[in-house]
Design an enzyme around this catalytic site. Structure first.
Site, mmCIF file in Angstrom:
data_model
loop_
_atom_site.group_PDB
_atom_site.id
_atom_site.type_symbol
_atom_site.label_atom_id
_atom_site.label_comp_id
_atom_site.label_asym_id
_atom_site.label_seq_id
_atom_site.Cartn_x
_atom_site.Cartn_y
_atom_site.Cartn_z
ATOM 1 N N HIS A 1 1.161 -18.128 -11.101
ATOM 2 C CA HIS A 1 0.927 -17.292 -9.922
ATOM 3 C C HIS A 1 -0.566 -17.143 -9.720
ATOM 4 C CE1 HIS A 1 1.477 -14.093 -6.949
ATOM 5 N NE2 HIS A 1 0.459 -13.486 -7.551
ATOM 6 N N ASP B 1 10.602 -4.492 -4.168
ATOM 7 C CA ASP B 1 9.218 -4.926 -3.975
ATOM 8 C C ASP B 1 8.901 -5.088 -2.492
ATOM 9 O OD1 ASP B 1 6.597 -5.985 -4.910
ATOM 10 O OD2 ASP B 1 7.337 -7.826 -3.981
ATOM 11 N N ARG C 1 3.180 0.282 1.151
ATOM 12 C CA ARG C 1 1.802 0.220 0.645
ATOM 13 C C ARG C 1 0.851 -0.243 1.747
ATOM 14 N NH1 ARG C 1 2.002 -3.840 -4.062
ATOM 15 N NH2 ARG C 1 -0.262 -3.536 -4.060
ATOM 16 N N SER D 1 4.119 -5.433 -8.743
ATOM 17 C CA SER D 1 4.591 -6.307 -7.669
ATOM 18 C C SER D 1 4.625 -7.759 -8.130
ATOM 19 C CB SER D 1 3.690 -6.157 -6.444
ATOM 20 O OG SER D 1 4.114 -7.017 -5.397
ATOM 21 N N LYS E 1 8.324 -9.887 -9.522
ATOM 22 C CA LYS E 1 8.779 -11.139 -8.887
ATOM 23 C C LYS E 1 8.896 -12.263 -9.914
ATOM 24 C CE LYS E 1 5.715 -11.033 -5.390
ATOM 25 N NZ LYS E 1 5.318 -9.675 -4.970
#
Length: 461
Positions: A96, A175, A182, A197, A201
């Protein structure tokens, strides 16, 4: 005066939602069952938008402990369905990135890892602001489907070994809900919320190992190396608590990655690497090999990072990564005819499939010297403003718009020599008349030699 939090039993499963908000507001630690209660309330109606906004602001101001972040991450992960890979234990991996300009690392990395017999269920995202999204880039290939059913994901990973797809509505609904709130309550830039978050995931994917690329610089979410280090340390600690072997890279993002910025044009650059064409981006190659090699080490498929890098590089040299990419895109909706054209050697055909804009403008160096820096924020903004990114969430992206750099950091350049090509269409240029001025302003030239760019600032493993 005694606060609500002081009079509450911290293990009380029936505390009201306002009581939980007050507890966090007053700086006390929420227990795992209380966090689970709050997240469960998102779906059962106990928690309203006003509650979410208040809790997010309390977290933003008071922060969260490692234990709280881990509990929040697990509760978000468990708010929907999860992927399971009981037959592939020891070889399910992913990476990621916090996002950057020209960051197409995932596109060649996933098939390279699959070519090394790993399983890569990669849930990716769309562009945020000036930052390009992996899914948007992949959709520049006609027919590519990012929304897959759980059954299709299982089939894709079982048969091909890799897939790059979007988060389905059944996966981690908490999320999506929290992120939307947010965004409108000015609570996005908070490490506890960012960590939960990202990792909620990734933990849905049932991974054995994860590489995280935390970027810093002008076009990154974290502006300084110090800020990125703090976030990386939180990500590393919490992912380890969740049982995922993890390595965090902290990398520079003042300058673009590779030579191309845009959507279709970044697919083209990714193909150049997978074909191992002469002149492909060494910058991109090194990052892909580094992160892929690290994942091989984490799952014991390579003994050293040097060996891991070479195993990834070999998949490009011998064509096995390209073969996996071919299988992946067919599995996700691209016709065999188009897929064959994309992996073929005819560059004219590849360009016709990806449909780069025909109108080109060259950026010219204004002085002789050595390229010191190329402002990735300015270049990302140019692509976005011309239509290659979204100014609002409902905008449709023009995949044909992009920038191709002809030079990189440390290269010599002559006055009046072209250093970049901008692809767009006449309508886009008319909408954004400052494009050439901004393009020229993004190049910084030094009169003395400049060292090649060092991307990797620090590694946490």
């Amino acid at each position: 005066m005694t606060s609500v939090a002081q009079t509450m039993n911290v293990n009380n499963h029936h505390a009201s939602i306002p009581d939980l908000i007050a507890k966090k507001r007053d700086g006390h630690e929420l227990q795992p069952d209380e966090i689970k209660q709050f997240i469960s309330g998102l779906s059962n109606g106990d928690v309203q938008d006003c509650h979410v906004g208040a809790m997010l602001m309390a977290i933003f101001i008071r922060g969260m402990s490692e234990k709280e972040i881990c509990s929040l991450t697990m509760s978000m992960r468990d708010s929907g369905e999860r992927l399971k890979w009981p037959h592939y234990r020891g070889c399910v991996v992913d990476k990621h990135s916090t996002g950057g300009i020209g960051d197409k690392i995932s596109i060649p990395l996933a098939p390279a890892l699959a070519a090394c017999d790993l399983k890569v269920p990669m849930m990716a995202g769309r562009g945020l602001g000036i930052t390009g999204g992996t899914l948007d880039k992949l959709e520049s290939m006609p027919g590519y489907q990012t929304q897959l059913t759980d059954e299709k994901i299982l089939e894709q990973i079982s048969t091909v070994g890799c897939g790059i797809f979007s988060q389905s509505l059944k996966l981690n609904p908490a999320d999506r809900y929290l992120y939307a709130i947010r965004d409108v309550t000015a609570t996005v830039p908070n490490n506890a919320l960012i960590v939960s978050s990202i990792l909620s995931k990734k933990s849905i994917e049932d991974l054995d190992a994860l590489v995280l690329d935390v970027k810093y610089g002008a076009s990154a979410f974290m502006k300084t190396a110090e800020q990125a280090e703090v976030l990386a340390e939180w990500l590393f600690k919490v992912s380890e608590m969740l049982g995922m072997k993890t390595c965090c890279y902290i990398t520079e993002m003042n300058n673009p990655i590779g030579f191309c910025i845009g959507n279709a044009i970044e697919i083209h650059e990714s193909l150049d690497l997978m074909k191992y064409k002469t002149g492909h981006s060494k910058d991109l190659e090194e990052l892909v090999c580094e992160q892929g090699g690290r994942l091989l080490v984490l799952v014991n498929k390579a003994e050293t990072i040097e060996q891991g890098r070479e195993l990834i590089r070999e998949t490009f040299k011998n064509g096995t990564a390209l073969k996996k990419f071919h299988e992946m895109i067919i599995g996700q909706g691209v016709s065999k005819t188009i897929a064959d054209q994309l992996v073929g050697d005819d560059e004219t055909v590849v360009s016709s499939v990806l449909k780069l804009a025909h109108v080109q403008h060259q950026a010219i160096a204004l002085q002789t010297g050595f390229i010191q820096s190329i402002d990735s924020f300015k270049l990302g903004t140019i692509v976005q403003r011309l239509g290659g990114g979204r100014l609002k969430s409902t905008d449709k992206i023009d995949f044909s718009i992009g920038i191709r750099l002809l030079k990189h950091i440390g290269d010599p350049v002559q006055e009046n020599e072209p250093w970049a090509i901008l692809y767009a269409n006449d309508d886009a240029f008319r909408r954004y008349p400052k494009y050439l001025e901004d393009l020229n302003a993004s190049l910084h030239v030094s009169s003395t030699p400049v060292e090649p760019l060092q991307r990797i600032h620090k590694v946490l493993c």
